[in-house]
Enzyme design. Structure first.
Site, PDB file in Angstrom:
ATOM      1  N   GLY A 134      42.556  10.809  60.203  1.00 47.77           N
ATOM      2  CA  GLY A 134      42.966  11.315  58.889  1.00 47.77           C
ATOM      3  C   GLY A 134      43.385  10.171  57.986  1.00 47.77           C
TER       4      GLY A 134
ATOM      5  N   GLU B 121      33.018   9.502  67.816  1.00 49.51           N
ATOM      6  CA  GLU B 121      32.078  10.509  67.304  1.00 49.51           C
ATOM      7  C   GLU B 121      30.993   9.926  66.410  1.00 49.51           C
ATOM      8  OE1 GLU B 121      35.187  10.079  66.527  1.00 49.51           O
ATOM      9  OE2 GLU B 121      35.601  10.395  64.396  1.00 49.51           O
TER      10      GLU B 121
ATOM     11  N   HIS C 298      36.473   5.376  66.596  1.00 52.84           N
ATOM     12  CA  HIS C 298      35.858   6.702  66.440  1.00 52.84           C
ATOM     13  C   HIS C 298      34.683   6.882  67.406  1.00 52.84           C
ATOM     14  CE1 HIS C 298      38.091   8.007  62.877  1.00 52.84           C
ATOM     15  NE2 HIS C 298      38.214   6.702  62.691  1.00 52.84           N
TER      16      HIS C 298
ATOM     17  N   SER D  24      14.583  19.425  45.032  1.00 55.05           N
ATOM     18  CA  SER D  24      14.464  18.057  44.517  1.00 55.05           C
ATOM     19  C   SER D  24      13.304  17.297  45.147  1.00 55.05           C
ATOM     20  CB  SER D  24      15.759  17.299  44.828  1.00 55.05           C
ATOM     21  OG  SER D  24      15.860  17.115  46.228  1.00 55.05           O
ATOM     22  N   GLY D  25      12.708  17.876  46.202  1.00 52.83           N
ATOM     23  CA  GLY D  25      11.686  17.126  46.937  1.00 52.83           C
ATOM     24  C   GLY D  25      12.300  16.398  48.120  1.00 52.83           C
ATOM     25  N   GLY D  26      13.628  16.331  48.182  1.00 52.02           N
ATOM     26  CA  GLY D  26      14.311  15.697  49.316  1.00 52.02           C
ATOM     27  C   GLY D  26      14.269  16.623  50.529  1.00 52.02           C
ATOM     28  N   VAL D  27      14.551  16.048  51.696  1.00 52.16           N
ATOM     29  CA  VAL D  27      14.390  16.843  52.919  1.00 52.16           C
ATOM     30  C   VAL D  27      15.348  18.043  52.965  1.00 52.16           C
ATOM     31  CG1 VAL D  27      15.823  15.240  54.238  1.00 52.16           C
ATOM     32  CG2 VAL D  27      14.310  16.761  55.457  1.00 52.16           C
ATOM     33  N   ASP D  28      16.569  17.886  52.438  1.00 53.17           N
ATOM     34  CA  ASP D  28      17.543  18.976  52.546  1.00 53.17           C
ATOM     35  C   ASP D  28      17.082  20.215  51.777  1.00 53.17           C
ATOM     36  OD1 ASP D  28      18.890  16.923  53.742  1.00 53.17           O
ATOM     37  OD2 ASP D  28      20.260  16.575  52.074  1.00 53.17           O
ATOM     38  N   SER D  29      16.752  20.018  50.482  1.00 51.18           N
ATOM     39  CA  SER D  29      16.364  21.203  49.710  1.00 51.18           C
ATOM     40  C   SER D  29      15.004  21.713  50.164  1.00 51.18           C
ATOM     41  CB  SER D  29      16.401  20.928  48.207  1.00 51.18           C
ATOM     42  OG  SER D  29      15.474  19.933  47.852  1.00 51.18           O
ATOM     43  N   THR D  30      14.154  20.836  50.709  1.00 50.94           N
ATOM     44  CA  THR D  30      12.847  21.300  51.192  1.00 50.94           C
ATOM     45  C   THR D  30      13.025  22.205  52.407  1.00 50.94           C
ATOM     46  OG1 THR D  30      11.789  19.289  50.416  1.00 50.94           O
ATOM     47  CG2 THR D  30      10.607  20.535  52.090  1.00 50.94           C
TER      48      THR D  30
ATOM     49  N   LYS E  39      22.200  15.321  58.429  1.00 52.22           N
ATOM     50  CA  LYS E  39      20.832  14.964  58.064  1.00 52.22           C
ATOM     51  C   LYS E  39      19.878  15.002  59.256  1.00 52.22           C
ATOM     52  CE  LYS E  39      19.653  13.215  54.401  1.00 52.22           C
ATOM     53  NZ  LYS E  39      19.403  13.999  53.195  1.00 52.22           N
TER      54      LYS E  39
ATOM     55  N   CYS F 239      42.211   7.851  66.408  1.00 55.22           N
ATOM     56  CA  CYS F 239      42.687   7.152  65.203  1.00 55.22           C
ATOM     57  C   CYS F 239      44.040   7.718  64.758  1.00 55.22           C
ATOM     58  CB  CYS F 239      41.607   7.230  64.120  1.00 55.22           C
ATOM     59  SG  CYS F 239      41.891   6.059  62.796  1.00 55.22           S
ATOM     60  N   TYR F 240      44.110   8.432  63.628  1.00 53.55           N
ATOM     61  CA  TYR F 240      45.387   9.013  63.209  1.00 53.55           C
ATOM     62  C   TYR F 240      45.967   9.892  64.316  1.00 53.55           C
ATOM     63  CZ  TYR F 240      48.775  11.649  60.354  1.00 53.55           C
ATOM     64  OH  TYR F 240      49.913  12.212  59.856  1.00 53.55           O
TER      65      TYR F 240
END
Ligand code: XMP
Length: 509
Positions: free
Chosen positions: A50, A168, A166, A218-224, A365, A77-78
């Site tokens: 944190g 993770e 970290h 947008s053509g990006g992988v996420d919105s596609t 991602k 960490c924290y």
């Protein structure tokens, strides 16, 4: 089940993801909501990192009874600092460490359960300003770094452990092994889980019912990937919209057309470059730029909604390709810090009476790419480099003018061409030049030129939360540098950005 107590780390959700990937159910709980008796009772507790300091008034804390419940605990960490603070140790403002550090194990034999299958020396990623100078009572040192005695500590009998780094994040060596070891200490069986694309489609069907959806693509992988899932769920009740704001790569629009040809739906394409540049004129501050671009985006959508409504179509949902790293960097949880406001996070203006449909909000991602592969999307759609929603506006430090936009576009094409020619694009997560706004001297044709410094940023990452700079071959760097200073007007020199994330974010703004 594992419970993670969230003290606001950028990577709390990533810890949860790793535990889930190891096949163990997990629940994230706010510190104040933690109760000693929980149903079902967790078999292990993880205290997250944190942004606060344990010695500050108002810093998030936890009921110390947690340490006497007999449930194994891992402080990260924290989380480790809080463990120390509440159990007779001491935490002070210390030597800051951000990014990679070498750790050495100091345990062997029976005590090394937490460090099973780990080499004696390994690289870990740090992100802390405070330091432990006295370990919690009863805890032994199991690992150190050059600057830090208490990098790994543990009390084997109580099954309580702490890590200053970290485990993770993807760039910590053996991070997953350490978490797997902790789960074994909790007597939890590990396996693996996979994401089910069909169930994501079913979720969308159920949420949307008989309604219409408009989508921001947008053509990006996420919105596609989000669009493919939505199209599969509701077919032609889905209206994808692409706003060409002039801040995207030159081939972005063609790419969007290709994607929707593949999906079999015609996107609505809106031309908005002129208006966008007019709105950005005279604006220097990056957060201000992001807000202007976000507001403009919403307005364009409102106009399009009016048009659809006139045709008798009333969409109740706006689909966005928001993923988890967007959420967390925009201050997605109670104790986390705001890094930058991604314009697709934070909801819609109140007067827009639509609901958000964000089928990928919980994923990273690399998970989104895996879902895309399961949906049989062509690799060119899935492995396309991410490009920020505000586009070139956040890669041009200071004012965005027609001239500087053209400089950025030209330099960007050179970078992509040369990395492509050297067959390096597969290894790279994201690559781009930055118009830094800094000026320096050059000698061009015997004359003095006092012009802009371009920074080259090329990074490797999978889940966006951490990244390393790409060790590009010198000859490729040389060609990119020579081409940019020779071909792009008013550039004096090119520098290579060799910062890791953390601390530096990928984009400069
Ligand atoms: P940072 O710079 O935060 O970038 O390390 C992580 C990823 O997010 C992208 N990015 C953005 N995407 N709106 C977006 O849609 C934004 O405001 C924004 N800022 C950064 C960045 O390109 C990288 O892929």
């Amino acid at each position: 089940m594992i419970v993670i107590i969230d003290f606001g780390s950028q990577t709390t959700h990533l810890i949860a993801r790793r535990i889930k990937d190891l096949g163990v159910p997990v629940q994230i709980v706010e510190p104040k909501k933690f109760r000693p008796v929980m149903v079902p009772e967790p078999q292990g507790i993880i205290l997250s990192g944190g942004p606060s300091s344990v010695y500050e008034p108002g810093a998030p804390t936890i009921d110390p009874v947690i340490f006497s419940l007999g449930i194994p605990i891992l402080g990260i960490c924290y989380g480790l600092q809080l463990m120390s603070h509440l159990n007779g140790g001491k935490v002070v403002m210390g030597r800051r460490e951000y990014g990679p550090v070498k750790a050495s194990l100091t345990i062997r034999g029976k005590e090394s359960l937490i460090a099973k299958n780990i080499l004696p020396e390994f690289t870990v990623w740090m992100s802390h300003g405070d330091e432990i100078v006295k370990a919690p009572t009863g805890m032994k040192v199991f690992g150190t770094t050059r600057n830090m005695k208490f990098a790994i500590v543990g009390d084997v009998k109580k099954k309580q452990y702490g890590l200053q780094f970290h485990p993770e994040v993807e760039h910590t060596d053996f991070g997953l092994e350490i978490l797997r070891n902790f789960l074994a200490i909790c007597n939890l069986k590990t396996g693996s889980t996979t994401i089910s694309a069909p169930s994501l489609v079913e979720d969308i069907k159920e949420t949307v019912g008989e309604n219409y959806v408009i989508g921001a693509v947008s053509g990006g992988v996420d919105s596609t990937v989000a669009a493919v899932l939505t199209a599969k769920a509701i077919g032609d009740r889905f209206f994808p919209i692409y706003v060409d704001n002039g801040l995207m790569r030159h081939d972005a629009r063609d790419h969007v057309e290709k994607i929707f040809e593949h999906i079999g739906i015609k996107p609505i394409i809106i031309e908005a470059k002129k208006e966008m540049l007019a709105l950005l004129s005279g604006v220097k501050d990056s957060e201000e730029k992001r807000k202007i671009i976000g507001r403009h985006y919403v307005r364009v959508f409102e106009d399009e909604l009016d048009r659809l409504e006139k045709k008798g179509i009333n969409p109740q949902f706006l689909m966005q390709g928001t993923i988890y790293s967007d959420v967390i960097e925009s201050k997605g949880t109670r104790h986390s810090a705001k890094i930058k406001s991604h314009h697709n996070v934070g909801g819609l203006p109140k007067h827009m009476k639509m609901k958000l449909l964000e089928p990928l909000r919980e994923f990273y991602k690399d998970e989104v790419r895996a879902i895309g592969l399961k949906m049989n999307l062509p690799k060119e759609f899935i492995y396309k480099q991410p490009f920020p929603g505000p586009g070139y506006a956040v890669r041009i430090r200071g004012f965005v003018t027609e001239k500087r936009l053209a400089m950025e576009e030209q330099a960007d094409r050179i970078v992509m061409e040369e990395l492509g020619r050297a067959k390096l694009l597969d290894k790279i997560f994201i690559s781009f030049p930055v118009l830094t706004g800094a000026m320096s001297t050059a000698v061009k044709g015997d004359g003095r030129s006092f012009s802009e410094v371009v920074a080259l940023r090329v990074v490797e990452s999978a889940d966006i939360m951490t990244s390393t700079w790409a060790k590009l071959p010198y000859d490729v760097l040389q060609t990119i540098s020579s081409r940019i200073v020779n071909e792009v007007p008013d550039v004096s020199r090119v520098v290579y950005d060799i910062s890791t994330k953390p601390p530096a974010t990928m984009e400069w703004e």
